[in-house]
Write an enzyme that holds these catalytic residues in place. Sequence first.
Site, PDB file in Angstrom:
ATOM      1  CB  CYS A  96      -1.002  -0.049   1.147  1.00 51.05           C
ATOM      2  SG  CYS A  96      -2.491   0.878   0.746  1.00 51.05           S
ATOM      3  CG  HIS A 143      -3.721  -3.801   2.960  1.00 52.65           C
ATOM      4  ND1 HIS A 143      -2.812  -3.306   3.858  1.00 52.65           N
ATOM      5  CD2 HIS A 143      -4.322  -2.726   2.398  1.00 52.65           C
ATOM      6  CE1 HIS A 143      -2.861  -1.979   3.858  1.00 52.65           C
ATOM      7  NE2 HIS A 143      -3.782  -1.613   2.972  1.00 52.65           N
ATOM      8  CD  GLU A 188      -1.338  -6.340   5.005  1.00 53.55           C
ATOM      9  OE1 GLU A 188      -1.031  -6.643   3.838  1.00 53.55           O
ATOM     10  OE2 GLU A 188      -1.586  -5.178   5.359  1.00 53.55           O
TER      11      GLU A 188
HETATM   12  N1  GLN Z   1      -2.137   6.662   2.561  1.00 51.88           N
HETATM   13  C1  GLN Z   1      -2.190   5.890   1.365  1.00 51.88           C
HETATM   14  C2  GLN Z   1      -3.523   6.037   0.657  1.00 51.88           C
HETATM   15  O1  GLN Z   1      -4.499   6.390   1.273  1.00 51.88           O
HETATM   16  C3  GLN Z   1      -1.873   4.441   1.639  1.00 51.88           C
HETATM   17  C4  GLN Z   1      -2.834   3.785   2.565  1.00 51.88           C
HETATM   18  C5  GLN Z   1      -2.320   2.502   3.178  1.00 51.88           C
HETATM   19  O2  GLN Z   1      -1.110   2.266   3.188  1.00 51.88           O
HETATM   20  N2  GLN Z   1      -3.206   1.678   3.724  1.00 51.88           N
HETATM   21  O3  GLN Z   1      -3.614   5.782  -0.508  1.00 51.88           O
END
Ligand code: GLN
Length: 545
Positions: A385, A511, A513
Amino acid sequence: MADSKTKYIFVTGGVTSSLGKGIISASLAKLLQARGYSVTIQKLDPYINVDPGTLNPYEHGECYVTEDGAETDLDLGHYERYLDTKTSQANNVTTGRIYQHVINKEREGAYLGKTVQVIPHITDEIKRRVRLLGRTGKYDIVITEIGGTVGDIESLPYIEAVRQLKWDPEIDCIVIHLTLVPFLSTSGELKTKPTQHSVKMLQESGVQADVLVLRTEQPIPADVRKKVALFCNISEEAVIESANAETIYEVPILMQHEELDQVVLNKLNLPSKQEPDIEEWKAFLDRLKNPKREVRIGLIGKYIELKDSYISIHEALIHAGAKNDSAVEVEWIHSEQINADNVAERMAGLDGVLVAPGFGERGIEGKITAVEYARTNKIPFLGICLGMQCAVIEFARNVLGKKGAHTTEIKEHAEDPVIFLMEEQKAITNMGGTMRLGAYECKIKDDSIARNAYGKELITERHRHRFEFNNKYLEEYEANGMRATGINPEGGMVEIVEIEDHPWFVGVQFHPEYSSTVLNPHPLFVEFIAAVVKENQKEAVVKES
Ligand code: GLN
């Protein structure tokens, strides 16, 4: 649909928080599932936030995301990892959500002028939420874990709802109460008084526990169990010892040894069916406890002081390590403490680098520096992310020569906004649930690390973000060695990037994970650790020769 056949188990906690109700609930669920029952677990959280999505991870650890896009308590992660089944919006309910629902109904006039009160309106809504899962008709047993500690003001409506359900002739339920039996080294004694008081406090609310699970650091002798049973109105066999375990994955085995599952089935008048079939689980434990080697993974994040903030990533690394017969030693590195001058020293000796998800400016330059180090030193890298977004920014700045490249999350008018806000997100100002949340499809290109790992073209993975790769730059990236190997088929968003001239460099917008489980470790994590092991072995050969 009627839930008359579904049995309910409530898990409450006493004496102190952090005793591991989530792990005990998940372990019990695992054993019942392994006996052929279909089980789900729900968490009721007594705080006023509508969901944990707006909570700082320092307050409450990681925010776990379900496939249907709910931002939930981290315990749901344990439930999925243990049971290898999916949870949903209905599996996590907070006081905020309960009140929001009741207040909305009141505004709509649904209470027909009646005074709206904690009892019965709030407790009715709690009971409805508990039975919602039973009413799906999918589960023989619903385990409901009640957050907090008995005696807390905020837990009272939940305990009252349990009391009402225990007296409801339609409902078959039991209460498991988890407490602590401290050992006083000065007198060399295990003390049961806190447990007695905690059980009494439950009784004052009209709830008699059916099973007691005693967390302890010393074995509990038979006479102490007898005493607890006598003072707490609990049958002796239903006083269960829960000793400290080497790993959380051993707890189901310890609970099986204590016959927690059998006691619960007896109390619920359910047949034993079969002995729990947990051979695969034991095989995993065996690999976990007898690794052939150790690898060191640097986890770069900004909530390092509280390891619960990255718990799903940590567990996914553990699962993948076991699959590769490797112990994964995680080195927690604070992104704020990395800069160009100390990065080589801070990251010396790491076999792999994982740059964690996150929000906001703090520590982001440290993350970008860590990516550069992993990229240029050819250390296996996984960016998740924000970690992937940092990889994209780093590549723009240092390979494409765009020094002003940034994400518009941090720099609204960046010269090169390589990560930017999706159009549809621009108008949203309400902080709850405004992100791209939950499972989305992703199409993976041939001849890529990801394709090789997943072994298929179409996957679904869970998301939690607002910002995206800016496709305006895609061609330039691909021409210079960073490929977009995973694309969302509907919107064309880049979901996976890989660097070709590198042993293993993958960034994912989603994600992975969240969906790694004990019995199904996530393929990207498995391949990441496999690459780490491979590089490590290569290095060892070079050193020897
Ligand atoms: N802050 C980033 C976004 O909103 C990544 C979010 C995250 O890592 N869950 O796109």
